[in-house]
Design an enzyme around this catalytic site. Structure first.
Site, PDB file in Angstrom:
ATOM      1  N   ARG A  81      -7.222 -13.211  -0.785  1.00 26.60           N
ATOM      2  CA  ARG A  81      -6.534 -12.340  -1.733  1.00 26.60           C
ATOM      3  C   ARG A  81      -5.149 -11.964  -1.222  1.00 26.60           C
ATOM      4  NH1 ARG A  81      -9.079  -7.104  -2.728  1.00 26.60           N
ATOM      5  NH2 ARG A  81      -7.103  -7.013  -3.798  1.00 26.60           N
TER       6      ARG A  81
ATOM      7  N   ILE B  16      -5.349   8.265   2.962  1.00 26.79           N
ATOM      8  CA  ILE B  16      -5.020   7.743   1.621  1.00 26.79           C
ATOM      9  C   ILE B  16      -6.289   7.389   0.840  1.00 26.79           C
ATOM     10  CG2 ILE B  16      -3.667   6.018   0.317  1.00 26.79           C
ATOM     11  CD1 ILE B  16      -1.876   7.763   2.083  1.00 26.79           C
TER      12      ILE B  16
ATOM     13  N   LYS C  76       2.611  -9.648  -1.333  1.00 26.82           N
ATOM     14  CA  LYS C  76       1.662  -9.588  -2.451  1.00 26.82           C
ATOM     15  C   LYS C  76       1.919  -8.351  -3.300  1.00 26.82           C
ATOM     16  CE  LYS C  76      -2.644  -7.777  -1.701  1.00 26.82           C
ATOM     17  NZ  LYS C  76      -2.955  -6.712  -2.658  1.00 26.82           N
ATOM     18  N   ASN C  77       2.067  -7.195  -2.636  1.00 28.60           N
ATOM     19  CA  ASN C  77       2.153  -5.940  -3.386  1.00 28.60           C
ATOM     20  C   ASN C  77       3.481  -5.757  -4.118  1.00 28.60           C
ATOM     21  OD1 ASN C  77      -0.388  -5.415  -2.532  1.00 28.60           O
ATOM     22  ND2 ASN C  77       0.147  -3.756  -1.111  1.00 28.60           N
TER      23      ASN C  77
ATOM     24  N   SER D 260       1.839   8.097  -6.171  1.00 23.40           N
ATOM     25  CA  SER D 260       1.030   6.878  -6.249  1.00 23.40           C
ATOM     26  C   SER D 260       1.966   5.687  -6.392  1.00 23.40           C
ATOM     27  CB  SER D 260       0.098   6.965  -7.464  1.00 23.40           C
ATOM     28  OG  SER D 260      -0.210   5.675  -7.951  1.00 23.40           O
ATOM     29  N   VAL D 261       1.708   4.671  -5.593  1.00 21.43           N
ATOM     30  CA  VAL D 261       2.539   3.464  -5.632  1.00 21.43           C
ATOM     31  C   VAL D 261       2.424   2.806  -7.009  1.00 21.43           C
ATOM     32  CG1 VAL D 261       2.829   1.155  -4.636  1.00 21.43           C
ATOM     33  CG2 VAL D 261       2.295   3.094  -3.148  1.00 21.43           C
TER      34      VAL D 261
ATOM     35  N   ARG E 201     -10.681   5.066  -6.442  1.00 22.61           N
ATOM     36  CA  ARG E 201      -9.384   4.541  -6.876  1.00 22.61           C
ATOM     37  C   ARG E 201      -9.175   4.731  -8.386  1.00 22.61           C
ATOM     38  NH1 ARG E 201      -7.796  -0.883  -3.747  1.00 22.61           N
ATOM     39  NH2 ARG E 201      -5.725   0.006  -3.983  1.00 22.61           N
TER      40      ARG E 201
ATOM     41  N   CYS F 209     -13.885   0.283  -6.069  1.00 23.91           N
ATOM     42  CA  CYS F 209     -13.888  -0.886  -5.204  1.00 23.91           C
ATOM     43  C   CYS F 209     -14.392  -0.435  -3.852  1.00 23.91           C
ATOM     44  CB  CYS F 209     -12.505  -1.519  -5.118  1.00 23.91           C
ATOM     45  SG  CYS F 209     -11.388  -0.602  -4.088  1.00 23.91           S
TER      46      CYS F 209
ATOM     47  N   ARG G 295      -7.500  -4.641  -8.996  1.00 23.54           N
ATOM     48  CA  ARG G 295      -7.007  -3.388  -9.560  1.00 23.54           C
ATOM     49  C   ARG G 295      -5.564  -3.494 -10.060  1.00 23.54           C
ATOM     50  NH1 ARG G 295      -7.288   2.250  -9.017  1.00 23.54           N
ATOM     51  NH2 ARG G 295      -5.325   3.176  -8.370  1.00 23.54           N
TER      52      ARG G 295
ATOM     53  N   LYS H  76      -0.763  13.355  -6.404  1.00 23.28           N
ATOM     54  CA  LYS H  76       0.038  13.020  -5.223  1.00 23.28           C
ATOM     55  C   LYS H  76       0.816  11.757  -5.597  1.00 23.28           C
ATOM     56  CE  LYS H  76      -3.241  12.772  -1.955  1.00 23.28           C
ATOM     57  NZ  LYS H  76      -3.864  12.642  -0.649  1.00 23.28           N
TER      58      LYS H  76
ATOM     59  N   ASP I  15      -2.689   0.263   4.961  1.00 19.21           N
ATOM     60  CA  ASP I  15      -3.010  -1.165   4.961  1.00 19.21           C
ATOM     61  C   ASP I  15      -2.949  -1.791   6.363  1.00 19.21           C
ATOM     62  OD1 ASP I  15      -3.402  -1.058   2.264  1.00 19.21           O
ATOM     63  OD2 ASP I  15      -1.560  -2.080   1.700  1.00 19.21           O
TER      64      ASP I  15
HETATM   65  C1  UD1 Z   1      -0.988   0.186  -3.471  1.00 17.25           C
HETATM   66  C2  UD1 Z   1      -1.240  -1.105  -2.725  1.00 17.25           C
HETATM   67  C3  UD1 Z   1      -2.282  -0.917  -1.631  1.00 17.25           C
HETATM   68  C4  UD1 Z   1      -1.910   0.258  -0.731  1.00 17.25           C
HETATM   69  C5  UD1 Z   1      -1.615   1.507  -1.558  1.00 17.25           C
HETATM   70  C6  UD1 Z   1      -1.121   2.667  -0.706  1.00 17.25           C
HETATM   71  C7  UD1 Z   1      -0.870  -2.786  -4.447  1.00 17.25           C
HETATM   72  C8  UD1 Z   1      -1.441  -3.859  -5.294  1.00 17.25           C
HETATM   73  N1  UD1 Z   1      -1.706  -2.111  -3.660  1.00 17.25           N
HETATM   74  O1  UD1 Z   1      -2.216   0.509  -4.128  1.00 17.25           O
HETATM   75  O2  UD1 Z   1      -2.353  -2.117  -0.859  1.00 17.25           O
HETATM   76  O3  UD1 Z   1      -2.999   0.525   0.142  1.00 17.25           O
HETATM   77  O4  UD1 Z   1      -0.617   1.218  -2.546  1.00 17.25           O
HETATM   78  O5  UD1 Z   1       0.028   2.318  -0.025  1.00 17.25           O
HETATM   79  O6  UD1 Z   1       0.314  -2.565  -4.431  1.00 17.25           O
HETATM   80  N2  UD1 Z   1      -5.030   7.377  -7.036  1.00 17.25           N
HETATM   81  C9  UD1 Z   1      -5.640   8.189  -7.972  1.00 17.25           C
HETATM   82  N3  UD1 Z   1      -5.255   8.086  -9.293  1.00 17.25           N
HETATM   83  C10 UD1 Z   1      -4.319   7.189  -9.706  1.00 17.25           C
HETATM   84  C11 UD1 Z   1      -3.699   6.368  -8.747  1.00 17.25           C
HETATM   85  C12 UD1 Z   1      -4.070   6.493  -7.423  1.00 17.25           C
HETATM   86  O7  UD1 Z   1      -6.488   9.001  -7.629  1.00 17.25           O
HETATM   87  O8  UD1 Z   1      -4.045   7.119 -10.907  1.00 17.25           O
HETATM   88  C13 UD1 Z   1      -5.422   7.500  -5.602  1.00 17.25           C
HETATM   89  C14 UD1 Z   1      -6.042   6.219  -5.058  1.00 17.25           C
HETATM   90  O9  UD1 Z   1      -7.426   6.180  -5.316  1.00 17.25           O
HETATM   91  C15 UD1 Z   1      -5.726   6.321  -3.588  1.00 17.25           C
HETATM   92  C16 UD1 Z   1      -4.361   7.031  -3.567  1.00 17.25           C
HETATM   93  O10 UD1 Z   1      -4.254   7.679  -4.832  1.00 17.25           O
HETATM   94  O11 UD1 Z   1      -6.658   7.130  -2.944  1.00 17.25           O
HETATM   95  C17 UD1 Z   1      -3.166   6.130  -3.362  1.00 17.25           C
HETATM   96  O12 UD1 Z   1      -3.173   5.162  -4.343  1.00 17.25           O
HETATM   97  P1  UD1 Z   1      -1.869   4.395  -4.834  1.00 17.25           P
HETATM   98  O13 UD1 Z   1      -0.664   4.832  -4.081  1.00 17.25           O
HETATM   99  O14 UD1 Z   1      -1.835   4.461  -6.305  1.00 17.25           O
HETATM  100  O15 UD1 Z   1      -2.239   2.923  -4.378  1.00 17.25           O
HETATM  101  P2  UD1 Z   1      -2.253   1.637  -5.261  1.00 17.25           P
HETATM  102  O16 UD1 Z   1      -1.003   1.571  -6.039  1.00 17.25           O
HETATM  103  O17 UD1 Z   1      -3.548   1.477  -5.946  1.00 17.25           O
END
Ligand code: UD1
Length: 436
Positions: free
Chosen positions: A413, A342, A22-23, A177-178, A121, A116, A92, A175, A320
């Site tokens: 989902r 995380i 999915k991701n 971010s994926v 997030r 959420c 998201r 930090k 996850d």
């Molecule tokens: C993706 C995955 C999710 C997984 C996560 C971490 C998808 C659709 N989802 O989520 O399943 O749990 O990676 O491996 O691919 N953050 C901020 N500001 C930002 C972006 C992120 O504060 O602009 C924070 C988030 O709230 C969270 C942390 O950074 O606490 C990690 O988030 P991130 O790595 O961005 O995860 P997602 O890409 O949202």
């Protein structure tokens, strides 16, 4: 709305093919916005989140057809640049369209996703990306409005802690971010000049997106490392690309084999994608055998040994998979601990597991201490988010008696045909309408 009913106690036996991730599929669908030519994605899982992304992209004017697990997307007539609140608020990852829209069309209006169940997030790092690449940003009525009339320009981006403070982001808290790394890749491949990304996320799904972009003609080096360099190109072309396998689904079924003391062979999955989880399971006493594209998990030791894990970015223990591991540890011989680093609120499965007889105490906001019990007892439980729901299914597979999991739309989902896959391996599990 449906519910899932499980009568626990069946040892799972057999083989499960792991679906596309999915991701990875979600950003790969979004990256089809970057070319007018068809993008053919293979092994796209059948999930509610995929249907949501399809709706978002069709809203822009993208043509999408699906034939089994093959999806063809063509963005040759994009007429709308707005991702509406009704869609973005349900998922998201719809926010991931920001980068490709601004990258190719110089404009986007995307609803802020909002919070959420598992935390705030924020999207500050996504806004940082488009802003640093030269877009003007405005926040109007809950929407982010981005304009880059002359296109985006390559820049130096860093997701490490910095000193820049603007109304939209404060880099001192940054930090990796994926999602923001994915947005940065999609925004920069068509930008003028060179973009460097430091502290890039190195999750396999980021690598999958980068590889797909390269197959479309993008110039990206450093793939798979935290330092990516993108040389902007004028245009991208279509591609045919197979989505990487779902490492979270694989980890969930590996734990299903362990918790039912059964034996499952997971196919279409490379062990290295979930090596950390397999190592933790091995240290608990689970028997893991790996081949090139499969993993066999069997468990003859009972009870298992307790483990201590802390969630980390890849290749660390994935957030996850934390809830599912916790379900397994409720039945281990001794005290385990799970520390979540995380997300700020990802223990919503704890009170539900407790309703089934688990002994779990929250030591502080981020650490759960699990004291293994002799057995769990089936109960009605409520799914609260995607992975918490999976943990309740796993607990139900091992519990004595019947477990009913309500609000299963969370599972829809992210798990392709969960009930069918588990039934085929001997689980006593069925999906019923809620009022049945
Ligand atoms: C993706 C995955 C999710 C997984 C996560 C971490 C998808 C659709 N989802 O989520 O399943 O749990 O990676 O491996 O691919 N953050 C901020 N500001 C930002 C972006 C992120 O504060 O602009 C924070 C988030 O709230 C969270 C942390 O950074 O606490 C990690 O988030 P991130 O790595 O961005 O995860 P997602 O890409 O949202």
């Amino acid at each position: 709305m449906d519910k899932i009913e499980i009568v626990g106690g069946q040892k799972l036996q057999g083989s499960i093919r792991i679906s596309g991730a999915k991701n990875a599929a979600l950003p790969l669908m979004a990256c089809a916005l970057l070319t007018a030519e068809p993008v053919v994605l293979q092994d796209v899982p059948e999930l509610a989140d995929i249907r949501t992304m399809q709706k978002v992209l069709e809203h822009f004017g993208m043509k999408i057809t699906r034939n089994g697990t093959t999806m063809t997307l063509q963005a040759d007539n994009i007429t709308q640049f707005e991702a509406p609140y009704e869609l973005v608020s349900t998922m998201r990852a719809s926010f991931w369209v920001l980068g490709p829209l601004v990258g190719r069309f110089g404009q986007a209006r995307v609803s802020m996703p909002g919070g959420c169940a598992i935390g705030v997030r924020a999207v500050d790092r996504h806004l940082y990306v488009v802003h640093q690449l030269g877009a003007n940003i405005d926040m109007v009525g809950g929407y982010v409005e981005c304009q880059a009339k002359d296109g985006l320009k390559g820049a130096h981006l860093s997701f490490g802690p910095g000193t820049l403070v603007t109304p939209f982001y404060d880099t001192s808290t940054f930090k990796p971010s994926v999602g923001a790394t994915m947005n940065a890749l999609m925004a920069s491949v068509l930008a003028k000049g060179r973009t460097a990304i430091d502290y890039a996320a190195i999750e396999p799904e980021v690598t999958d997106l980068a590889n797909c972009l390269v197959s479309m003609g993008a110039k990206i080096s450093g793939i798979g490392t935290p330092h990516l360099v993108i040389e902007g190109v004028e245009r991208l072309h279509g591609t045919t690309y197979a989505v990487i396998s779902d490492r979270v689904e694989a980890a969930t079924y590996a734990i299903a084999a362990a918790i039912t003391q059964g034996q499952l062979t997971l196919t279409n999955i490379k062990a290295e994608l979930l090596q950390n989880v397999l190592d933790v399971l091995t240290s608990a006493g689970v028997n893991i055998q790996t081949a090139q594209d499969s993993i066999t998990v069997s468990n003859n030791i009972w009870p298992l040994k307790p483990v201590r894990v802390t969630t980390k970015e890849y290749p660390g223990f994935p957030t996850d998979d934390q809830a599912q591991l916790m379900a397994l540890m409720t039945l281990a011989a001794g005290e385990s601990s799970v520390t979540e680093t995380i997300y700020e609120n990802r223990f919503m499965h704890v009170p539900e597991l407790a309703r089934m007889g688990a002994h779990i105490q929250l030591k502080d906001k981020n650490t759960a201490v699990v004291k293994g019990v002799d057995h769990l007892i089936g109960a009605p439980v409520m799914a609260s988010d995607l992975r918490a729901s999976a943990a309740l299914i796993l607990a139900g597979l091992a519990a004595q008696g019947t477990t009913t999991v309500h609000r299963v739309y969370h599972l829809d989902r992210g798990y392709d045909n969960l009930v069918g896959k588990l039934q085929a391996c001997g689980a006593n599990i069925k999906r019923l309408p809620e009022n049945n």
